[in-house]
Design a protein around this motif. Structure first.
Motif, PDB file in Angstrom:
ATOM      1  N   MET A   1       0.857  -1.177   0.000  1.00  0.00           N
ATOM      2  CA  MET A   1       0.000   0.000   0.000  1.00  0.00           C
ATOM      3  C   MET A   1       0.895   1.229   0.000  1.00  0.00           C
ATOM      4  SD  MET A   1      -2.938   1.426   2.659  1.00  0.00           S
ATOM      5  CE  MET A   1      -2.332   0.497   4.007  1.00  0.00           C
ATOM      6  N   GLU A   2       0.490   2.217  -0.775  1.00  0.00           N
ATOM      7  CA  GLU A   2       1.166   3.507  -0.790  1.00  0.00           C
ATOM      8  C   GLU A   2       0.093   4.576  -0.673  1.00  0.00           C
ATOM      9  OE1 GLU A   2       3.962   6.192  -3.723  1.00  0.00           O
ATOM     10  OE2 GLU A   2       3.882   4.030  -4.029  1.00  0.00           O
ATOM     11  N   ILE A   3       0.286   5.507   0.249  1.00  0.00           N
ATOM     12  CA  ILE A   3      -0.733   6.541   0.498  1.00  0.00           C
ATOM     13  C   ILE A   3      -0.128   7.922   0.296  1.00  0.00           C
ATOM     14  CG2 ILE A   3      -0.271   6.573   2.982  1.00  0.00           C
ATOM     15  CD1 ILE A   3      -3.319   7.037   3.384  1.00  0.00           C
ATOM     16  N   ARG A   4      -0.895   8.808  -0.275  1.00  0.00           N
ATOM     17  CA  ARG A   4      -0.502  10.210  -0.428  1.00  0.00           C
ATOM     18  C   ARG A   4      -1.321  10.986   0.599  1.00  0.00           C
ATOM     19  NH1 ARG A   4       1.571  13.320  -4.910  1.00  0.00           N
ATOM     20  NH2 ARG A   4       2.904  11.507  -5.088  1.00  0.00           N
ATOM     21  N   LYS A   5      -0.656  11.605   1.539  1.00  0.00           N
ATOM     22  CA  LYS A   5      -1.330  12.310   2.641  1.00  0.00           C
ATOM     23  C   LYS A   5      -1.643  13.758   2.264  1.00  0.00           C
ATOM     24  CE  LYS A   5      -1.031   9.276   6.102  1.00  0.00           C
ATOM     25  NZ  LYS A   5      -2.110   8.886   6.976  1.00  0.00           N
ATOM     26  N   LEU A   6      -2.801  14.209   2.677  1.00  0.00           N
ATOM     27  CA  LEU A   6      -3.173  15.612   2.541  1.00  0.00           C
ATOM     28  C   LEU A   6      -2.422  16.405   3.600  1.00  0.00           C
ATOM     29  CD1 LEU A   6      -5.002  17.775   1.251  1.00  0.00           C
ATOM     30  CD2 LEU A   6      -6.704  17.212   2.988  1.00  0.00           C
ATOM     31  N   ASP A   7      -1.724  17.458   3.201  1.00  0.00           N
ATOM     32  CA  ASP A   7      -0.982  18.320   4.115  1.00  0.00           C
ATOM     33  C   ASP A   7      -1.888  19.495   4.485  1.00  0.00           C
ATOM     34  OD1 ASP A   7       0.729  19.980   5.489  1.00  0.00           O
ATOM     35  OD2 ASP A   7       2.257  20.050   3.913  1.00  0.00           O
ATOM     36  N   ARG A   8      -2.675  19.331   5.527  1.00  0.00           N
ATOM     37  CA  ARG A   8      -3.664  20.347   5.915  1.00  0.00           C
ATOM     38  C   ARG A   8      -3.010  21.672   6.309  1.00  0.00           C
ATOM     39  NH1 ARG A   8      -8.416  17.953   5.671  1.00  0.00           N
ATOM     40  NH2 ARG A   8      -8.534  15.703   5.960  1.00  0.00           N
ATOM     41  N   GLU A   9      -1.809  21.630   6.883  1.00  0.00           N
ATOM     42  CA  GLU A   9      -1.115  22.874   7.242  1.00  0.00           C
ATOM     43  C   GLU A   9      -0.780  23.686   5.990  1.00  0.00           C
ATOM     44  OE1 GLU A   9       2.201  22.357   9.853  1.00  0.00           O
ATOM     45  OE2 GLU A   9       1.037  21.105  11.223  1.00  0.00           O
ATOM     46  N   ARG A  10      -0.450  23.017   4.915  1.00  0.00           N
ATOM     47  CA  ARG A  10      -0.130  23.698   3.659  1.00  0.00           C
ATOM     48  C   ARG A  10      -1.348  24.427   3.093  1.00  0.00           C
ATOM     49  NH1 ARG A  10      -0.305  21.173  -1.621  1.00  0.00           N
ATOM     50  NH2 ARG A  10       0.348  22.763  -3.054  1.00  0.00           N
ATOM     51  N   LEU A  11      -2.537  23.950   3.423  1.00  0.00           N
ATOM     52  CA  LEU A  11      -3.752  24.582   2.908  1.00  0.00           C
ATOM     53  C   LEU A  11      -3.970  25.973   3.510  1.00  0.00           C
ATOM     54  CD1 LEU A  11      -6.160  21.521   2.843  1.00  0.00           C
ATOM     55  CD2 LEU A  11      -4.917  22.533   0.930  1.00  0.00           C
ATOM     56  N   GLY A  12      -3.440  26.204   4.713  1.00  0.00           N
ATOM     57  CA  GLY A  12      -3.485  27.536   5.315  1.00  0.00           C
ATOM     58  C   GLY A  12      -4.884  28.021   5.640  1.00  0.00           C
ATOM     59  N   PRO A  13      -4.999  29.045   6.488  1.00  0.00           N
ATOM     60  CA  PRO A  13      -6.300  29.550   6.915  1.00  0.00           C
ATOM     61  C   PRO A  13      -6.841  30.720   6.094  1.00  0.00           C
ATOM     62  CG  PRO A  13      -4.598  30.506   8.272  1.00  0.00           C
ATOM     63  CD  PRO A  13      -3.908  29.567   7.299  1.00  0.00           C
ATOM     64  N   ASP A  14      -6.031  31.326   5.222  1.00  0.00           N
ATOM     65  CA  ASP A  14      -6.401  32.623   4.677  1.00  0.00           C
ATOM     66  C   ASP A  14      -7.026  32.618   3.291  1.00  0.00           C
ATOM     67  OD1 ASP A  14      -5.437  33.831   6.977  1.00  0.00           O
ATOM     68  OD2 ASP A  14      -3.406  33.899   6.172  1.00  0.00           O
ATOM     69  N   ASN A  15      -6.565  31.784   2.386  1.00  0.00           N
ATOM     70  CA  ASN A  15      -7.000  31.851   1.001  1.00  0.00           C
ATOM     71  C   ASN A  15      -7.549  30.508   0.540  1.00  0.00           C
ATOM     72  OD1 ASN A  15      -6.081  34.564   0.548  1.00  0.00           O
ATOM     73  ND2 ASN A  15      -4.013  33.740   0.610  1.00  0.00           N
ATOM     74  N   ASN A  16      -7.988  30.482  -0.704  1.00  0.00           N
ATOM     75  CA  ASN A  16      -8.412  29.225  -1.306  1.00  0.00           C
ATOM     76  C   ASN A  16      -7.166  28.428  -1.643  1.00  0.00           C
ATOM     77  OD1 ASN A  16     -11.042  30.136  -1.212  1.00  0.00           O
ATOM     78  ND2 ASN A  16     -10.823  31.187  -3.145  1.00  0.00           N
ATOM     79  N   HIS A  17      -7.197  27.162  -1.344  1.00  0.00           N
ATOM     80  CA  HIS A  17      -6.018  26.332  -1.556  1.00  0.00           C
ATOM     81  C   HIS A  17      -6.411  24.996  -2.143  1.00  0.00           C
ATOM     82  CE1 HIS A  17      -3.216  28.955   0.531  1.00  0.00           C
ATOM     83  NE2 HIS A  17      -4.187  29.181   1.387  1.00  0.00           N
ATOM     84  N   SER A  18      -5.462  24.413  -2.843  1.00  0.00           N
ATOM     85  CA  SER A  18      -5.636  23.050  -3.308  1.00  0.00           C
ATOM     86  C   SER A  18      -4.304  22.329  -3.204  1.00  0.00           C
ATOM     87  CB  SER A  18      -6.163  23.012  -4.744  1.00  0.00           C
ATOM     88  OG  SER A  18      -5.208  23.504  -5.639  1.00  0.00           O
ATOM     89  N   GLN A  19      -4.392  21.021  -3.108  1.00  0.00           N
ATOM     90  CA  GLN A  19      -3.194  20.192  -3.100  1.00  0.00           C
ATOM     91  C   GLN A  19      -3.405  19.078  -4.098  1.00  0.00           C
ATOM     92  OE1 GLN A  19      -1.946  18.559   0.675  1.00  0.00           O
ATOM     93  NE2 GLN A  19      -0.623  17.074  -0.325  1.00  0.00           N
ATOM     94  N   ARG A  20      -2.538  19.023  -5.088  1.00  0.00           N
ATOM     95  CA  ARG A  20      -2.609  17.946  -6.075  1.00  0.00           C
ATOM     96  C   ARG A  20      -2.156  16.665  -5.387  1.00  0.00           C
ATOM     97  NH1 ARG A  20      -0.974  18.457 -12.268  1.00  0.00           N
ATOM     98  NH2 ARG A  20      -2.211  20.313 -11.862  1.00  0.00           N
ATOM     99  N   LEU A  21      -3.009  15.656  -5.396  1.00  0.00           N
ATOM    100  CA  LEU A  21      -2.696  14.386  -4.752  1.00  0.00           C
ATOM    101  C   LEU A  21      -2.436  13.266  -5.759  1.00  0.00           C
ATOM    102  CD1 LEU A  21      -5.342  14.590  -1.898  1.00  0.00           C
ATOM    103  CD2 LEU A  21      -2.867  14.850  -1.673  1.00  0.00           C
ATOM    104  N   VAL A  22      -2.909  13.410  -6.959  1.00  0.00           N
ATOM    105  CA  VAL A  22      -2.735  12.410  -8.007  1.00  0.00           C
ATOM    106  C   VAL A  22      -2.254  13.134  -9.246  1.00  0.00           C
ATOM    107  CG1 VAL A  22      -3.954  10.738  -9.459  1.00  0.00           C
ATOM    108  CG2 VAL A  22      -4.612  11.002  -7.057  1.00  0.00           C
TER     109      VAL A  22
END
Length: 117
Positions: A1-22
């Motif tokens: 199994m290999e998992i890609r974790k969402l980095d919630r700290e990178r999303l930040g509190p101030d603006n719209n954010h996205s994290q490419r996971l795939v």
């Protein structure tokens, strides 16, 4: 199994954010995907592109605007945008709206088919 974790700290509190996971190297997928957060009182940039795309609403609520039409978008909803169709997510509520987006085109599917032989 290999998992890609969402980095919630990178999303930040101030603006719209996205994290490419795939994708990632070990995952041969015919699509790409990202976790997206639209903060209260903000919206994504209205845009269109050559890929097909779906959005999957996860939490909160938002308004989808596309081709001059607006509709509510809530958890469990899935929307499809054909290529070259403008779209925007508007969060006029008081909590974060979270969704997952997946997009693909002919080149991605051909690369997938070639690698998967």
């Amino acid at each position: 199994m290999e998992i890609r974790k969402l980095d919630r700290e990178r999303l930040g509190p101030d603006n719209n954010h996205s994290q490419r996971l795939v994708p990632w190297d070990a995952l041969n997928a015919p699509f790409e995907g990202a976790w997206n957060v639209i903060r209260p009182g903000t919206s994504s940039v209205k845009h269109a592109h050559h890929e097909y795309e779906i959005f999957i609403a996860i939490s909160g609520k938002a308004i989808l605007e596309s081709q001059g039409e607006r509709t509510e978008f809530v958890p469990g909803d899935v929307v499809h945008f054909p290529p070259h169709t403008d779209h925007q997510v508007i969060n006029d509520g008081d909590e974060d709206f979270q969704m997952y987006s997946v997009w693909w085109d002919k080149d991605m599917t051909e690369r997938f088919a070639e690698r998967d032989k």
